[in-house]
Design a protein around this motif. Sequence first.
Motif, PDB file in Angstrom:
ATOM      1  N   ALA A  94      55.225  40.402  56.942  1.00 28.22           N
ATOM      2  CA  ALA A  94      55.853  40.928  55.735  1.00 28.22           C
ATOM      3  C   ALA A  94      55.205  40.354  54.473  1.00 28.22           C
ATOM      4  O   ALA A  94      54.890  41.095  53.528  1.00 28.22           O
ATOM      5  N   LEU A  95      54.999  39.052  54.452  1.00 24.68           N
ATOM      6  CA  LEU A  95      54.377  38.420  53.280  1.00 24.68           C
ATOM      7  C   LEU A  95      52.938  38.883  53.108  1.00 24.68           C
ATOM      8  O   LEU A  95      52.472  39.093  51.985  1.00 24.68           O
ATOM      9  N   THR A  96      52.222  39.031  54.216  1.00 22.77           N
ATOM     10  CA  THR A  96      50.836  39.491  54.146  1.00 22.77           C
ATOM     11  C   THR A  96      50.749  40.898  53.570  1.00 22.77           C
ATOM     12  O   THR A  96      49.934  41.177  52.690  1.00 22.77           O
ATOM     13  N   VAL A  97      51.591  41.792  54.069  1.00 17.57           N
ATOM     14  CA  VAL A  97      51.578  43.186  53.603  1.00 17.57           C
ATOM     15  C   VAL A  97      51.874  43.257  52.106  1.00 17.57           C
ATOM     16  O   VAL A  97      51.201  43.982  51.358  1.00 17.57           O
ATOM     17  N   PHE A  98      52.876  42.506  51.673  1.00 13.55           N
ATOM     18  CA  PHE A  98      53.240  42.531  50.253  1.00 13.55           C
ATOM     19  C   PHE A  98      52.172  41.878  49.387  1.00 13.55           C
ATOM     20  O   PHE A  98      51.758  42.429  48.363  1.00 13.55           O
ATOM     21  N   GLU A  99      51.713  40.699  49.809  1.00  8.89           N
ATOM     22  CA  GLU A  99      50.779  39.941  48.974  1.00  8.89           C
ATOM     23  C   GLU A  99      49.385  40.551  48.946  1.00  8.89           C
ATOM     24  O   GLU A  99      48.669  40.409  47.956  1.00  8.89           O
ATOM     25  N   MET A 100      48.970  41.247  50.011  1.00  8.76           N
ATOM     26  CA  MET A 100      47.630  41.830  49.984  1.00  8.76           C
ATOM     27  C   MET A 100      47.530  42.895  48.894  1.00  8.76           C
ATOM     28  O   MET A 100      46.460  43.105  48.312  1.00  8.76           O
ATOM     29  N   ALA A 101      48.649  43.576  48.612  1.00  8.77           N
ATOM     30  CA  ALA A 101      48.657  44.561  47.542  1.00  8.77           C
ATOM     31  C   ALA A 101      48.466  43.874  46.191  1.00  8.77           C
ATOM     32  O   ALA A 101      47.700  44.344  45.338  1.00  8.77           O
ATOM     33  N   MET A 102      49.151  42.753  45.996  1.00  8.22           N
ATOM     34  CA  MET A 102      49.027  42.000  44.744  1.00  8.22           C
ATOM     35  C   MET A 102      47.623  41.412  44.579  1.00  8.22           C
ATOM     36  O   MET A 102      47.000  41.515  43.521  1.00  8.22           O
ATOM     37  N   ILE A 103      47.130  40.805  45.657  1.00  3.10           N
ATOM     38  CA  ILE A 103      45.813  40.168  45.609  1.00  3.10           C
ATOM     39  C   ILE A 103      44.717  41.211  45.393  1.00  3.10           C
ATOM     40  O   ILE A 103      43.743  40.970  44.663  1.00  3.10           O
ATOM     41  N   SER A 104      44.847  42.365  46.027  1.00  3.03           N
ATOM     42  CA  SER A 104      43.814  43.399  45.874  1.00  3.03           C
ATOM     43  C   SER A 104      43.692  43.838  44.425  1.00  3.03           C
ATOM     44  O   SER A 104      42.586  44.103  43.938  1.00  3.03           O
ATOM     45  N   GLU A 105      44.820  43.906  43.722  1.00  2.25           N
ATOM     46  CA  GLU A 105      44.778  44.292  42.308  1.00  2.25           C
ATOM     47  C   GLU A 105      44.132  43.209  41.452  1.00  2.25           C
ATOM     48  O   GLU A 105      43.402  43.505  40.502  1.00  2.25           O
ATOM     49  N   ILE A 106      44.400  41.955  41.782  1.00  5.15           N
ATOM     50  CA  ILE A 106      43.771  40.844  41.051  1.00  5.15           C
ATOM     51  C   ILE A 106      42.258  40.869  41.244  1.00  5.15           C
ATOM     52  O   ILE A 106      41.483  40.739  40.294  1.00  5.15           O
ATOM     53  N   ILE A 107      41.834  41.047  42.497  1.00  6.14           N
ATOM     54  CA  ILE A 107      40.396  41.064  42.794  1.00  6.14           C
ATOM     55  C   ILE A 107      39.728  42.282  42.162  1.00  6.14           C
ATOM     56  O   ILE A 107      38.647  42.176  41.569  1.00  6.14           O
ATOM     57  N   ARG A 108      40.353  43.441  42.271  1.00  9.22           N
ATOM     58  CA  ARG A 108      39.779  44.648  41.674  1.00  9.22           C
ATOM     59  C   ARG A 108      39.676  44.501  40.157  1.00  9.22           C
ATOM     60  O   ARG A 108      38.683  44.916  39.541  1.00  9.22           O
ATOM     61  N   GLY A 109      40.697  43.888  39.554  1.00 10.01           N
ATOM     62  CA  GLY A 109      40.648  43.655  38.110  1.00 10.01           C
ATOM     63  C   GLY A 109      39.504  42.736  37.728  1.00 10.01           C
ATOM     64  O   GLY A 109      38.838  42.940  36.713  1.00 10.01           O
ATOM     65  N   GLY A 110      39.275  41.696  38.571  1.00  8.29           N
ATOM     66  CA  GLY A 110      38.160  40.793  38.313  1.00  8.29           C
ATOM     67  C   GLY A 110      36.819  41.499  38.416  1.00  8.29           C
ATOM     68  O   GLY A 110      35.916  41.280  37.597  1.00  8.29           O
ATOM     69  N   LEU A 111      36.678  42.369  39.414  1.00 11.18           N
ATOM     70  CA  LEU A 111      35.430  43.125  39.578  1.00 11.18           C
ATOM     71  C   LEU A 111      35.194  44.073  38.400  1.00 11.18           C
ATOM     72  O   LEU A 111      34.070  44.195  37.900  1.00 11.18           O
ATOM     73  N   LEU A 112      36.252  44.722  37.967  1.00  7.01           N
ATOM     74  CA  LEU A 112      36.123  45.685  36.861  1.00  7.01           C
ATOM     75  C   LEU A 112      35.872  45.001  35.521  1.00  7.01           C
ATOM     76  O   LEU A 112      35.413  45.650  34.576  1.00  7.01           O
ATOM     77  N   SER A 113      36.176  43.702  35.442  1.00  6.71           N
ATOM     78  CA  SER A 113      36.005  42.991  34.169  1.00  6.71           C
ATOM     79  C   SER A 113      34.553  42.659  33.864  1.00  6.71           C
ATOM     80  O   SER A 113      34.217  42.315  32.730  1.00  6.71           O
ATOM     81  N   VAL A 114      33.681  42.751  34.870  1.00  4.49           N
ATOM     82  CA  VAL A 114      32.262  42.445  34.658  1.00  4.49           C
ATOM     83  C   VAL A 114      31.625  43.577  33.847  1.00  4.49           C
ATOM     84  O   VAL A 114      31.824  44.758  34.139  1.00  4.49           O
ATOM     85  N   ASP A 115      30.870  43.198  32.831  1.00  2.00           N
ATOM     86  CA  ASP A 115      30.254  44.172  31.922  1.00  2.00           C
ATOM     87  C   ASP A 115      29.372  45.165  32.679  1.00  2.00           C
ATOM     88  O   ASP A 115      28.516  44.770  33.478  1.00  2.00           O
ATOM     89  N   LYS A 116      29.587  46.436  32.419  1.00  2.00           N
ATOM     90  CA  LYS A 116      28.825  47.478  33.104  1.00  2.00           C
ATOM     91  C   LYS A 116      27.337  47.422  32.775  1.00  2.00           C
ATOM     92  O   LYS A 116      26.495  47.842  33.567  1.00  2.00           O
ATOM     93  N   GLY A 117      27.023  46.904  31.591  1.00  2.00           N
ATOM     94  CA  GLY A 117      25.615  46.783  31.206  1.00  2.00           C
ATOM     95  C   GLY A 117      24.844  45.886  32.162  1.00  2.00           C
ATOM     96  O   GLY A 117      23.678  46.172  32.490  1.00  2.00           O
TER      97      GLY A 117
END
Length: 220
Positions: A94-117
Motif C-alpha cells: 500500500a505504501l509503495t503504490v501510494f508513494e511511487m506516484a508521489m516520487i514519480s512526480e518529484i523525479i519527473r519535475g526534476g527532469l523537466l527542470s533541466v534547461d532544454k538548451g
Amino acid sequence: MDFRAALTPEHILFMLDGFRVTLLVAASAIVLSFLFGTVIAVLRYARVPILAPVLGAVVEALRNLPLLLIIIFTRFALPDIGIRLDVIASAIVALTVFEMAMISEIIRGGLLSVDKGQIEAARSTGLTAFQTLRYIVLPQALVRMIPPTVSQFISLLKDTSLAVAIALPELLHNSKIIYNANPSRYVVPVLLFAGFLYFITNFSLSQLALTLERRLRIEH
C-alpha cells in the motif's frame, strides 16, 4: 504521568520492536517506490506512446486517493480477488503504490527542470537520447530532487502509523497497547518516547540529505 512505570525495560523493548517493524516497512516501501517511481517518471518524461498517458492517469488517480483507503483496500479487499497478503506485506504494498506516484512526480519535475538548451546542445554533439539523459539531465536533476524526495521519504516513515488501522504491529500500535493499560498515567510518557524515536530518525534523514546535496553541488 508516571515515566518510571510507563517506560519500564519491558515496555521500551516492546516499543522498539514496533519501531523495528516501522523501519522495515518504511525502508522496503522507500526502495520499491523509488525504483517504480523512477521508471514511471522516465517513461512519462520520454513521452512513450500509450504508456505515458496511461501512467499519467494512474499517477493522478493515486495522488488523489487517501493513503488510509489504499492501506485498507490492500489488506481487506485484495483477498476478494484472490490476492492474500500478510499484514506487513499489505502495508509495504500500500505504501509503495501510494508513494511511487508521489516520487514519480518529484523525479519527473526534476527532469523537466533541466534547461532544454542544454539537451539540444547535447543532442547536436551526437549524444543519443539515453546518453543525454544519463550524462546531462540526470546529474543536474538529481541535486534538485534530493530535498523533496527526502521530505517525501520522511512523510512515508510517519505514514506507517496509518497502518495501525490494519493492526500492523508498528511503533504506534505497540505504544497504544502499553498506554491503554493505564491511560491516565502512561499515555504522555509513552507518546513522548514514540515521538522521540520518530524525531531522531527523521532528523537524521534530513541532515543526511543536506550533506548529500552539498556534496553533489560541489561535484557538479
